[in-house]
Write a protein that holds these residues in place. Structure first.
Motif, short mmCIF file in Angstrom:
data_model
loop_
_atom_site.label_atom_id
_atom_site.label_comp_id
_atom_site.label_asym_id
_atom_site.label_seq_id
_atom_site.Cartn_x
_atom_site.Cartn_y
_atom_site.Cartn_z
N ASP A 104 0.80 -1.23 0.00
CA ASP A 104 0.00 0.00 0.00
C ASP A 104 0.83 1.28 0.00
O ASP A 104 0.28 2.38 0.11
CB ASP A 104 -0.94 0.01 1.21
N TRP A 108 -0.73 5.09 -0.73
CA TRP A 108 -0.71 6.14 0.28
C TRP A 108 -0.05 7.39 -0.30
O TRP A 108 -0.55 8.52 -0.11
CB TRP A 108 0.02 5.66 1.52
N THR A 141 -5.38 -2.00 -7.07
CA THR A 141 -6.30 -2.33 -5.98
C THR A 141 -7.46 -3.18 -6.48
O THR A 141 -7.84 -4.17 -5.84
CB THR A 141 -6.82 -1.04 -5.34
N SER A 183 -5.40 -1.75 5.25
CA SER A 183 -5.49 -2.06 3.82
C SER A 183 -6.90 -1.81 3.30
O SER A 183 -7.08 -1.36 2.17
CB SER A 183 -5.09 -3.51 3.57
N MET A 186 -7.23 1.88 2.97
CA MET A 186 -6.46 2.36 1.82
C MET A 186 -7.20 2.06 0.52
O MET A 186 -7.25 2.91 -0.39
CB MET A 186 -5.08 1.71 1.81
N PHE A 250 -5.87 4.77 10.43
CA PHE A 250 -5.64 5.53 9.21
C PHE A 250 -6.92 6.24 8.76
O PHE A 250 -6.87 7.36 8.25
CB PHE A 250 -5.14 4.59 8.10
N GLY A 255 -6.83 9.65 6.76
CA GLY A 255 -8.03 9.31 6.00
C GLY A 255 -9.23 10.10 6.49
O GLY A 255 -9.12 11.02 7.31
#
Length: 448
Positions: A104, A108, A141, A183, A186, A250, A255
């Motif tokens: 990731d 990021w 992804t 994850s 993300m 996150f 985020g």
């Protein structure tokens, strides 16, 4: 930052520009599982946007290497990089599984391109620079997500929660899972931002549809039976309950999945997870203390944010103001805590995520009166704020683009009036439309 991240240079690494000797800690490399990202967290909000550019150029140079790694290592489209890289384009899997199998890092980094756009609303930057890297990371992804056989939800994996471990049912330490919280966050972030970017640009309708479908079927953040936000898909005991990485948060920062107003249950679970981590010694490194300060700021907890900002200065800052990281041989200089602390200070005074512009959202009692000038808000506006005796007095907004902003007064206060060019401006709770080039002055008063 102005010394360590100049135009035409490499971005600031773990030691910024000041790596001493021929064998500096961690080879003065680019850890992309939080450290280099933290270096650039203050760039946009403190009006140092041009100093962000060496990071963007570096990630753009990584892209062809990351595309080869995605194809050769995973058989996936798009691009991928892991926990660390270097000036020569390293993106491959390496190191121990506990930190190495984490795909990731590039995603990021790509989110920073969106942040630049969000702060400037520059469609040319979005089209020419942000969208290509967002699209590449979204493509990886989409290929990497798989349907969980038990839940039917899409999960990312195999992966880990950066550098952290759990106790498996066998009693052994485990690292790898399918669908670690970070994850999943993300995946949500990169697919959402890619879809938004494509929509704004009016391109890639099929990609937009795939992103929306994947988001709709994505395993989202979960709350455990003890009320804490889950770090792993199963409620495994933690091998190090005070671990320095708090990656499952996150979605709180940087985020935007967890918000005190929009998702109060997740915010409460994040608060409980943070309390648990701190009760077991978390936040013992400089950069971790900076991140925790940002968490508390996002949760609107000014006193607890100040507690960790003070801890950062007291326990992890040398007399020359360089941040430190503990080691067996004594403290090691590591600059990410400096930059993270700067971002945290700004976050305590102004927040502009989740479609809201919040004034003094986490003001501690230690700063009873003061003023701040030329912070930047998402949506493209400069912001000044003045406060006295713990209460906001006034704010000035200088929008560089025309758009609607939802303005949130400090807790216990409300907006008394908004003026521009000597005239009153009407506003509603859902927002006020601000015109480019006009200076708006806001006065506050007690909510009662």
């Amino acid at each position: 930052m102005s010394a360590a991240s100049r135009a035409g240079s490499l971005p600031a690494n773990l030691q910024g520009l000041w790596a001493d000797g021929l064998n500096p800690p961690w080879s003065a490399d680019y850890h992309i599982n939080i450290n280099i990202q933290m270096n650039y967290w203050p760039a946009e909000v403190t009006a140092l946007s041009e100093l962000h550019d060496p990071f963007f150029r570096y990630i753009e140079r990584l892209l062809p290497h990351a595309e080869r790694t995605a194809k050769k290592a995973y058989g996936c489209r798009g691009a991928v990089a892991h926990y660390t890289t270097n000036p020569w384009g390293h993106t491959a899997l390496d190191g121990r599984i506990v930190y190495g199998l984490w795909p990731d890092g590039l995603a990021w980094s790509a989110l920073h391109f969106w942040e630049r756009f969000d702060y400037t609303r520059n469609l040319g930057f979005l089209r020419d620079r942000a969208f290509p890297i967002l699209k590449a990371c979204a493509a990886f992804t989409l290929d990497y997500l798989v349907k969980h056989p038990r839940t039917g939800k899409l999960v990312s994996g195999p992966s880990n929660s950066p550098e952290n471990t759990y106790i498996a049912p066998s009693g052994e330490r485990g690292w790898i899972v399918m669908g670690a919280a970070m994850s999943q966050s993300m995946a949500f972030a990169i697919l959402s931002r890619c879809e938004q970017a494509a929509a704004l640009l009016g391109v890639e309708p099929e990609l937009r549809a795939r992103c929306r479908e994947a988001i709709a079927n994505l395993q989202r953040l979960e709350i455990g039976s003890d009320g804490r936000l889950k770090e792993w898909p199963e409620e495994f005991p933690e091998a190090e309950p005070g671990h320095r990485h708090i990656s499952h948060l996150f979605g709180l920062h940087p985020g935007y999945e967890i918000d005190v107003d929009e998702t109060p249950a997740l915010a409460a679970a994040a608060r409980k997870a943070l309390d648990h981590r701190l009760a077991h010694g978390g936040g013992h490194t400089g950069w971790s203390a900076a991140w925790i300060t940002l968490f508390w700021a996002r949760l609107g907890e000014g006193e607890r944010a100040w507690q960790f900002f003070e801890k950062l200065l007291r326990d992890s800052t040398e007399s020359n103001l360089f941040d430190t990281h503990p080691s067996g041989g004594g403290p090691i200089f590591q600059i990410d805590g400096n930059f993270g602390g700067t971002a945290a200070l700004a976050e305590m005074l102004l927040q502009s995520h989740a479609g809201r512009l919040r004034f003094l959202p986490a003001l501690p009692k230690a700063w009873p009166s003061g003023r701040v000038r030329n912070l930047r808000a998402r949506g493209g506006a400069g912001v000044d704020i003045e406060w006295k005796d713990g209460q906001a007095v006034s704010a000035t907004l200088r929008p560089e683009t025309t758009g609607t902003h939802r303005l949130i007064a400090p807790q216990g206060q409300r907006i008394a009036r908004i003026e521009a060019n000597g005239k009153s401006v009407a506003w509603k709770d859902e927002g006020v439309r601000l015109a480019r080039g006009v200076v708006y002055r806001i006065a506050f008063q007690p909510a009662g």
